[in-house]
Design an enzyme around this catalytic site. Sequence first.
Site, short mmCIF file in Angstrom:
data_model
loop_
_atom_site.label_atom_id
_atom_site.label_comp_id
_atom_site.label_asym_id
_atom_site.label_seq_id
_atom_site.Cartn_x
_atom_site.Cartn_y
_atom_site.Cartn_z
CG LEU A 47 34.22 0.90 -21.80
CD1 LEU A 47 35.61 1.50 -21.59
CD2 LEU A 47 33.26 1.96 -22.31
CG ASP A 48 30.53 -1.24 -27.52
OD1 ASP A 48 29.99 -2.14 -26.85
OD2 ASP A 48 29.91 -0.27 -28.00
N PRO A 49 34.56 -3.24 -27.89
CG PRO A 49 34.77 -5.36 -28.86
CD PRO A 49 33.74 -4.40 -28.30
#
Length: 307
Positions: A47-49
């Site tokens: 998951l993206d930051p």
Amino acid sequence: MAKRRNRGRAIDGVLVLDKPPGCTSNEILQRIKRMYGAAKAGHTGSLDPLATGVLPLCFGEATKFSQFLLDADKAYVVKAKWGERTDTSDADGEVVERCSTDGLTQAALLPVLEQFTGEIEQIPSMYSALKHNGQPLYKLARQGVEVERPARKVRIHSLELLEFDATHFSLAVSCSKGTYVRNLVEDIAAAMGNLAHVVELRRTQAGPYTLEQAVTVETLSQVLDSGGHKALDELLLPLGTSADHWPELELSESTAFYLRNGNPVQIPGAPVEGWVKMIGPNQEFIGVGEVLDDGKVAPRRLISNSN
């Protein structure tokens, strides 16, 4: 003589984490692994930051099934801002283009969403974890390097408009593995003759796991402080839950014996194709199998205590 390093605790199970913003999936995995003192752990897809929500973490024997969770369908709620494109396609990047949002209407957006439902093609963002010659694309992007990325087919099962106004819109997205929601938002905006980027992204489901099962880092810290590792372990879901999204087959003692020895077997009531969850004669989870062309079920991943 050097002292042998402590390799950690041997624990098995799945923790459904509610990932916080501002960190990568691997960073939070390493933090939770240290909290558990676990010998072996892995996550089930990045998951993206900026993103939050469902991130299943697999411990011990559960890591054998992490690939299947990586390949499973996902669901998200995404909020996007009209009129701006960023270099990362989300709010963590720099705005590189702006346009007017005059004339945008909900009535015009709804048929566009229908166009993006079903099988579509996406060109992955340079700010993705895909690799080019062994190097993650996002690292190349940070160096100012752009490489050609072939389009990939993904499936959007459903798109529901949750909110709409002249500055933002929100969607509930149900999709196949490999779908880049950031790209989806940009492509929808382009079809509207506009620009957009993601400002909030929350994963609500990954395979069989949902937000209702998810535990926050704050809760984990409180449980560890009050009850130690024993209390933390009680938050782990059983290994078999990683296959709860597949048909379940109950095996006889003889069928289980042959499967445990790597032999495909005929199982009454098995589906004609696809993957199955296999339960032994004592209701124990054995592993997962795949239905072959001849109708037999072949073992694909078995837990160690079933061998």
